[in-house]
Write an enzyme that holds these catalytic residues in place. Sequence first.
Site, short mmCIF file in Angstrom:
data_model
loop_
_atom_site.label_atom_id
_atom_site.label_comp_id
_atom_site.label_asym_id
_atom_site.label_seq_id
_atom_site.Cartn_x
_atom_site.Cartn_y
_atom_site.Cartn_z
N GLY A 33 0.76 -1.29 0.15
CA GLY A 33 -0.16 0.20 -0.05
C GLY A 33 0.73 0.91 -0.12
O GLY A 33 2.04 1.29 0.36
N GLY A 35 0.60 5.41 1.28
CA GLY A 35 0.07 6.52 2.27
C GLY A 35 0.78 7.98 1.79
O GLY A 35 1.47 8.30 1.00
N VAL A 40 4.69 1.11 1.37
CA VAL A 40 4.72 -0.40 2.33
C VAL A 40 5.16 -1.44 1.34
O VAL A 40 4.12 -1.68 0.49
CB VAL A 40 3.66 -0.36 3.20
N LYS A 55 8.88 -0.35 5.28
CA LYS A 55 8.13 0.78 5.00
C LYS A 55 9.37 1.95 4.52
O LYS A 55 10.06 2.01 5.41
CB LYS A 55 7.21 1.49 6.26
N ASP A 150 -4.99 8.49 14.08
CA ASP A 150 -5.45 7.94 12.74
C ASP A 150 -6.13 6.63 12.57
O ASP A 150 -5.69 5.74 11.71
CB ASP A 150 -4.14 8.13 11.92
#
Length: 263
Positions: A33, A35, A40, A55, A150
């Site tokens: 993914g 962000g 990642v 990451k 978050d």
Amino acid sequence: MRSIRKLYQFFVDIPIEAGSTLNDRFEVLRVLGTGSYGIVYLCKDLKTLENKVIKQLRPSKRKKRREIELFENEIKVMRSLNHPRVPAVYETFTGNGNYFYVMSFIEGDNLEDLIFEKKKTFKEKESLLILAELLEIVKELHFNSIYHRDLRIPNIIMKKNHPYLIDFGLSKRVLNNELNQQKIQELKQQDYYDLGEILLYLLYTTYSSEKKKALPWKEELSLEKETVFLLKRLLGTKETYSNSREILVDLRAALKAGQQDIN
């Protein structure tokens, strides 16, 4: 200005290709993914043959000291925790001007994907039990003066029906007397509000409406009155919670109303 920044990120933030090796040890398998601040990857540890997650700070962010500090803060926060439902950080490294850290791989399904792609539904009791487990994690974070900030369904991994919390990129650790009690309470309230939002997402998975006009959740969802009371306080439409103990009392009441309790 924003469009220029997006264009810059498009050309600069190119994910590392599968098959590449990082730090002479980790083979990139695929991108998990992206962000606002990081990319990642799922990687194979060529030394242990285990899957790990790496990451990377977005290349477009690496020239700004503030962005690097936020990335380093995320690592410090995660290293300060020792919780079975939070990924463990193993090491950090740099390469070609990029910043990376290695963490444990939680093999499960992202809650957002479960809801929107796999169309999984969660009944009221099941939703409350998931909230109870998330509350336990948040309680531990707050005990360590850490506030996630978050808490969202994309940042929850479900493994064998149990939630795990990921992505501490926006988290804040309060040191000594850095903030007064009012500011600390505001940080708590943000996490509690986010828990309420997550609970609503879970509860709406069983909702099917034939009406064209959207109604408030209190009218659309058929819930135990104890669950409604819990949600109102989490979302701040009634007196807000001051600590996790208060939430747990009302959570137990909601579960008891459905003939189920938690320890």
